[in-house]
Design an enzyme around this catalytic site. Structure first.
Site, short mmCIF file in Angstrom:
data_model
loop_
_atom_site.label_atom_id
_atom_site.label_comp_id
_atom_site.label_asym_id
_atom_site.label_seq_id
_atom_site.Cartn_x
_atom_site.Cartn_y
_atom_site.Cartn_z
N GLY A 113 2.77 2.31 10.84
CA GLY A 113 3.75 3.39 10.74
C GLY A 113 4.48 3.70 12.02
O GLY A 113 5.16 4.73 12.12
N LYS A 159 0.09 4.23 -0.28
CA LYS A 159 -0.57 5.40 0.34
C LYS A 159 -0.35 6.64 -0.54
O LYS A 159 -0.30 6.51 -1.76
CB LYS A 159 -0.08 5.58 1.79
CG LYS A 159 -0.24 4.28 2.60
CD LYS A 159 -0.04 4.46 4.08
CE LYS A 159 -0.22 3.10 4.77
NZ LYS A 159 -0.14 3.21 6.23
N HIS A 179 -9.48 1.07 4.85
CA HIS A 179 -8.22 1.28 5.57
C HIS A 179 -8.47 2.20 6.76
O HIS A 179 -9.28 3.12 6.67
CB HIS A 179 -7.16 1.87 4.64
CG HIS A 179 -5.80 1.83 5.23
ND1 HIS A 179 -5.38 2.75 6.17
CD2 HIS A 179 -4.78 0.95 5.07
CE1 HIS A 179 -4.15 2.44 6.54
NE2 HIS A 179 -3.76 1.36 5.89
N GLU A 201 -6.87 4.58 7.86
CA GLU A 201 -6.65 6.00 7.56
C GLU A 201 -7.87 6.61 6.89
O GLU A 201 -8.19 7.78 7.10
CB GLU A 201 -5.38 6.15 6.70
CG GLU A 201 -4.13 5.91 7.56
CD GLU A 201 -2.93 5.38 6.82
OE1 GLU A 201 -2.92 5.41 5.57
OE2 GLU A 201 -1.99 4.93 7.50
N SER A 216 3.58 -2.10 10.33
CA SER A 216 5.02 -2.17 10.58
C SER A 216 5.64 -3.50 10.18
O SER A 216 6.55 -3.99 10.85
CB SER A 216 5.34 -1.83 12.05
OG SER A 216 4.97 -0.49 12.33
N ASN A 254 0.87 -1.18 0.00
CA ASN A 254 0.00 0.00 0.00
C ASN A 254 0.90 1.22 0.00
O ASN A 254 1.49 1.56 1.02
CB ASN A 254 -0.90 -0.03 1.24
CG ASN A 254 -1.76 1.22 1.37
OD1 ASN A 254 -1.79 2.06 0.47
ND2 ASN A 254 -2.44 1.33 2.50
N GLU A 312 -5.18 -4.90 10.56
CA GLU A 312 -4.15 -3.89 10.79
C GLU A 312 -4.44 -3.14 12.08
O GLU A 312 -5.27 -2.22 12.10
CB GLU A 312 -4.13 -2.89 9.62
CG GLU A 312 -3.84 -3.51 8.28
CD GLU A 312 -3.28 -2.49 7.29
OE1 GLU A 312 -2.12 -2.69 6.89
OE2 GLU A 312 -3.96 -1.51 6.97
P1 13P Z 1 3.12 0.42 7.65
O1 13P Z 1 3.62 -0.86 7.04
O2 13P Z 1 3.82 1.64 7.15
O3 13P Z 1 3.03 0.33 9.13
O4 13P Z 1 1.61 0.60 7.12
C1 13P Z 1 0.73 -0.47 7.22
C2 13P Z 1 -0.49 -0.13 6.46
O5 13P Z 1 -1.26 0.73 6.85
C3 13P Z 1 -0.74 -0.86 5.21
O6 13P Z 1 -2.02 -0.62 4.73
#
Ligand code: 13P
Length: 252
Positions: free
Chosen positions: A176, A14, A100, A102, A214, A12, A170
């Site tokens: 992150g 982002k 997601h 976010e 992560s 992803n 997740e």
């Molecule tokens: P990270 O791998 O940067 O922690 O992000 C995970 C994520 O949100 C994947 O959709």
């Protein structure tokens, strides 16, 4: 991982990826795969929508599929700035991430909306990666299983099944941050989700359940070997070709 389910490693990207670096990343992944890297899992990258078509073109003829990061519930219409699942498919995507954390946090997306987005993905012939996960406060209150169980039940549309839907667990607090749940905690949640899927609809327990949050080259092997983990949804580490390939090389 259960041997009946092929691992899926999804990146992803982002809101990262101008055209030139996105294409360089796609080409580096393609070269790695052509050279025999990441041979076991199924692979998907989800770039920003502006470069989906270019990345899909760069990856045409490779084993790496392309996905979107979100879609609208409608096929077309007066929705300024939104993109339909049909448009993502038209640009070369075969997958789309929905729900997601976010998007749930930044755009107030509810389980009901996420289920409608997954249904829109299916309508357009895309597979949906449906994301769920608890916040740190919810985990601290001992609410993790209740929260993810509720999200799972509410975010899957009729018509979902193992062929067109993947779950991504997740934990919000692991995204992150460099922090991950323990392997026992990951196995507990994934095992619970497997049982819940079966209870929701017999056969749904065959859906793949990815872990995200992560995931890095140095923890991927252990996370991917945990019970009921069928792959990974990778954020930051998917922006570096070597890291993403190393994670994919860790898949069983
Ligand atoms: P990270 O791998 O940067 O922690 O992000 C995970 C994520 O949100 C994947 O959709």
């Amino acid at each position: 991982m259960d041997s009946r389910r092929r691992a899926l490693i999804a990146g992803n990207w982002k809101m990262n990826g101008l055209r030139a670096p996105a294409l360089a990343l796609a080409r580096a992944l393609a070269a790695g795969v052509a050279g025999g890297r990441a041979a076991r899992p199924e692979l998907v990258v989800c770039p920003p929508a502006t470069v989906i078509a270019a990345v899909a073109e760069a990856l045409a003829g490779t084993r790496i599929a392309v996905g979107g990061q979100d879609c609208h519930v409608g096929a077309s219409g007066a929705h300024t700035g939104d993109l339909s699942a049909e448009m993502l498919a038209d640009a070369g995507a075969s997958v789309v991430i929905v729900g997601h954390s976010e998007r749930r946090a930044d755009h107030g997306e509810t389980d009901q909306l996420v289920a409608a987005k997954a249904a829109a993905a299916h309508r357009a012939g895309l597979a949906a990666i449906v994301c769920i996960g608890e916040t740190e406060a919810e985990r601290d209150r001992g609410r993790t299983l209740a929260v993810v169980g509720g999200q799972l039940a509410g975010s899957l549309p009729a018509g979902a099944g193992p062929a067109n839907t993947v779950i991504a667990y997740e934990p919000v607090w692991a995204i992150g941050t460099g922090r991950t749940p323990t392997l026992a905690e990951v196995a507990e949640v994934h095992g619970f989700l497997r049982e819940r899927l079966k209870a929701l609809q017999p056969g749904w327990e065959e859906m793949r359940i990815l872990y995200g949050g992560s995931v890095k080259p140095d923890n991927a092997r252990a996370l991917l070997a945990a019970a009921n983990v069928d792959g990974a949804l990778v954020g930051g580490a998917s922006l570096k070709a070597e890291d993403f390939l190393a994670i994919a090389d860790s898949a069983l």
